[in-house]
Motif scaffolding. Structure first.
Motif, PDB file in Angstrom:
ATOM      1  N   ASP A  85       4.514 -20.267 -18.088  1.00 15.67           N
ATOM      2  CA  ASP A  85       4.578 -20.142 -19.547  1.00 15.67           C
ATOM      3  C   ASP A  85       5.174 -21.381 -20.199  1.00 15.67           C
ATOM      4  O   ASP A  85       5.133 -21.520 -21.430  1.00 15.67           O
ATOM      5  CB  ASP A  85       5.393 -18.900 -19.949  1.00 15.67           C
ATOM      6  CG  ASP A  85       4.609 -17.616 -19.768  1.00 15.67           C
ATOM      7  OD1 ASP A  85       3.373 -17.657 -19.881  1.00 15.67           O
ATOM      8  OD2 ASP A  85       5.232 -16.569 -19.517  1.00 15.67           O
ATOM      9  N   LEU A  86       5.717 -22.278 -19.394  1.00 13.44           N
ATOM     10  CA  LEU A  86       6.266 -23.515 -19.937  1.00 13.44           C
ATOM     11  C   LEU A  86       5.202 -24.354 -20.636  1.00 13.44           C
ATOM     12  O   LEU A  86       5.526 -25.193 -21.479  1.00 13.44           O
ATOM     13  CB  LEU A  86       6.924 -24.334 -18.821  1.00 13.44           C
ATOM     14  CG  LEU A  86       8.245 -23.766 -18.277  1.00 13.44           C
ATOM     15  CD1 LEU A  86       8.622 -24.461 -16.973  1.00 13.44           C
ATOM     16  CD2 LEU A  86       9.363 -23.930 -19.299  1.00 13.44           C
ATOM     17  N   ILE A  87       3.936 -24.117 -20.326  1.00 14.87           N
ATOM     18  CA  ILE A  87       2.873 -24.886 -20.985  1.00 14.87           C
ATOM     19  C   ILE A  87       2.788 -24.555 -22.473  1.00 14.87           C
ATOM     20  O   ILE A  87       2.226 -25.324 -23.253  1.00 14.87           O
ATOM     21  CB  ILE A  87       1.498 -24.635 -20.328  1.00 14.87           C
ATOM     22  CG1 ILE A  87       1.020 -23.193 -20.571  1.00 14.87           C
ATOM     23  CG2 ILE A  87       1.536 -24.932 -18.841  1.00 14.87           C
ATOM     24  CD1 ILE A  87      -0.416 -22.970 -20.158  1.00 14.87           C
ATOM     25  N   HIS A  88       3.346 -23.414 -22.879  1.00 16.45           N
ATOM     26  CA  HIS A  88       3.283 -23.014 -24.281  1.00 16.45           C
ATOM     27  C   HIS A  88       4.184 -23.866 -25.171  1.00 16.45           C
ATOM     28  O   HIS A  88       4.140 -23.725 -26.400  1.00 16.45           O
ATOM     29  CB  HIS A  88       3.645 -21.540 -24.429  1.00 16.45           C
ATOM     30  CG  HIS A  88       2.613 -20.615 -23.868  1.00 16.45           C
ATOM     31  ND1 HIS A  88       1.340 -20.520 -24.376  1.00 16.45           N
ATOM     32  CD2 HIS A  88       2.677 -19.750 -22.819  1.00 16.45           C
ATOM     33  CE1 HIS A  88       0.651 -19.631 -23.683  1.00 16.45           C
ATOM     34  NE2 HIS A  88       1.440 -19.153 -22.727  1.00 16.45           N
ATOM     35  N   LEU A  89       4.980 -24.726 -24.558  1.00 16.79           N
ATOM     36  CA  LEU A  89       5.789 -25.634 -25.366  1.00 16.79           C
ATOM     37  C   LEU A  89       4.910 -26.581 -26.182  1.00 16.79           C
ATOM     38  O   LEU A  89       5.359 -27.165 -27.173  1.00 16.79           O
ATOM     39  CB  LEU A  89       6.737 -26.440 -24.471  1.00 16.79           C
ATOM     40  CG  LEU A  89       7.936 -25.678 -23.900  1.00 16.79           C
ATOM     41  CD1 LEU A  89       8.697 -26.554 -22.920  1.00 16.79           C
ATOM     42  CD2 LEU A  89       8.857 -25.219 -25.026  1.00 16.79           C
ATOM     43  N   GLU A  90       3.659 -26.721 -25.767  1.00 19.17           N
ATOM     44  CA  GLU A  90       2.727 -27.563 -26.511  1.00 19.17           C
ATOM     45  C   GLU A  90       2.228 -26.868 -27.779  1.00 19.17           C
ATOM     46  O   GLU A  90       1.692 -27.521 -28.671  1.00 19.17           O
ATOM     47  CB  GLU A  90       1.530 -27.928 -25.637  1.00 19.17           C
ATOM     48  CG  GLU A  90       1.906 -28.748 -24.398  1.00 19.17           C
ATOM     49  CD  GLU A  90       0.702 -29.058 -23.537  1.00 19.17           C
ATOM     50  OE1 GLU A  90      -0.395 -28.542 -23.860  1.00 19.17           O
ATOM     51  OE2 GLU A  90       0.838 -29.821 -22.566  1.00 19.17           O
ATOM     52  N   ASP A  91       2.386 -25.540 -27.831  1.00 15.25           N
ATOM     53  CA  ASP A  91       1.896 -24.770 -28.976  1.00 15.25           C
ATOM     54  C   ASP A  91       2.946 -24.773 -30.081  1.00 15.25           C
ATOM     55  O   ASP A  91       3.795 -23.882 -30.157  1.00 15.25           O
ATOM     56  CB  ASP A  91       1.571 -23.335 -28.556  1.00 15.25           C
ATOM     57  CG  ASP A  91       0.565 -23.294 -27.418  1.00 15.25           C
ATOM     58  OD1 ASP A  91      -0.240 -24.242 -27.325  1.00 15.25           O
ATOM     59  OD2 ASP A  91       0.595 -22.327 -26.643  1.00 15.25           O
ATOM     60  N   VAL A  92       2.915 -25.752 -30.918  1.00 14.35           N
ATOM     61  CA  VAL A  92       3.893 -25.867 -31.993  1.00 14.35           C
ATOM     62  C   VAL A  92       3.294 -25.314 -33.275  1.00 14.35           C
ATOM     63  O   VAL A  92       2.323 -25.846 -33.801  1.00 14.35           O
ATOM     64  CB  VAL A  92       4.319 -27.331 -32.210  1.00 14.35           C
ATOM     65  CG1 VAL A  92       5.335 -27.421 -33.331  1.00 14.35           C
ATOM     66  CG2 VAL A  92       4.875 -27.912 -30.920  1.00 14.35           C
TER      67      VAL A  92
END
Length: 223
Positions: A85-92
């Motif tokens: 879920d760390l990839i969701h840091l790109e979802d700003v």
């Protein structure tokens, strides 16, 4: 009144911390983003509860025990999955600080890994009662490999654990294809292998950590 075990107290502490962070984020941003983390944590909690049931005295027949073990293996990847879920840091989508979201998702990932490794340890103890230790070690690595493969199916191919019931044939085709044509699915095996190595390093390190902390220092440093 029955007291909670140390394991459940740790779980509740993580859940409370994550919930408070999520509530603060919703109030600050006005969006419901990252509330899915609570659902992911629930899915991670399922294999832990199955492992608790497996190690309890309530399960007396071998058939029931292995049925629970199969259910545990089916849901086990959900506990490992949260780390991706760390990839969701790109979802700003808001002006929420990135460091806040990073701590939120990282904490959820740690909670998921705690549930995963706690359940795997209980399964390992169950297997130790049935077969020799050297076989148990191989099976544990096999469980982490299958769990990593399940993470790949969930994150990159977007399959869920319950799809084995709702879309069994399609899921079976997706699972068998990398085994039949491994060279054409090098990305699958690359990601699965990397995750397997990571989870093995983490799990066996966590198991050895108490002993490492208790070992007397062999090297002294003098100022």
């Amino acid at each position: 009144m029955k007291q909670l075990s140390a394991s459940y107290k740790v779980q509740l502490a993580f859940f409370a911390f994550i919930t408070v962070m999520l509530v603060a984020r919703v109030c600050y941003s006005g969006t419901l983003m990252y509330l899915f983390l609570l659902w992911n944590l629930f899915l991670a909690w399922v294999p832990f509860q199955l492992s608790v049931l497996l190690s309890s005295k309530k399960v007396r027949s071998k058939t029931s025990a292995y049925f629970i073990l199969a259910g545990w293996l089916l849901f086990f990847p959900n506990a490992l999955y949260i780390i991706t879920d760390l990839i969701h840091l790109e979802d700003v989508d808001t002006d929420v600080p990135v460091w806040f979201d990073a701590i939120l998702i990282f904490t959820s990932s740690v909670a998921g890994l705690i549930l995963a490794f706690a359940s795997l340890f209980k399964v390992e103890r169950f297997l130790q009662q049935k077969i020799k230790q050297h076989l148990v070690d191989r099976l544990i690595v096999g469980c982490l490999f299958l769990g990593s493969f399940g993470v790949y199916l969930g994150r990159f191919l977007r399959w869920n654990s319950w799809d084995i019931v709702t879309h069994p044939l399609d899921l079976l085709a997706q699972i068998t294809a990398p085994f039949i044509l491994p060279l054409q699915h090098y990305r699958t095996w690359g990601i699965t292998g990397m995750l397997t190595c990571l989870f093995c390093l983490l799990y066996f390190t966590v198991k050895k950590l108490p002993g490492l902390l208790e070992e007397p220092g062999k090297t002294s440093f003098k100022l």
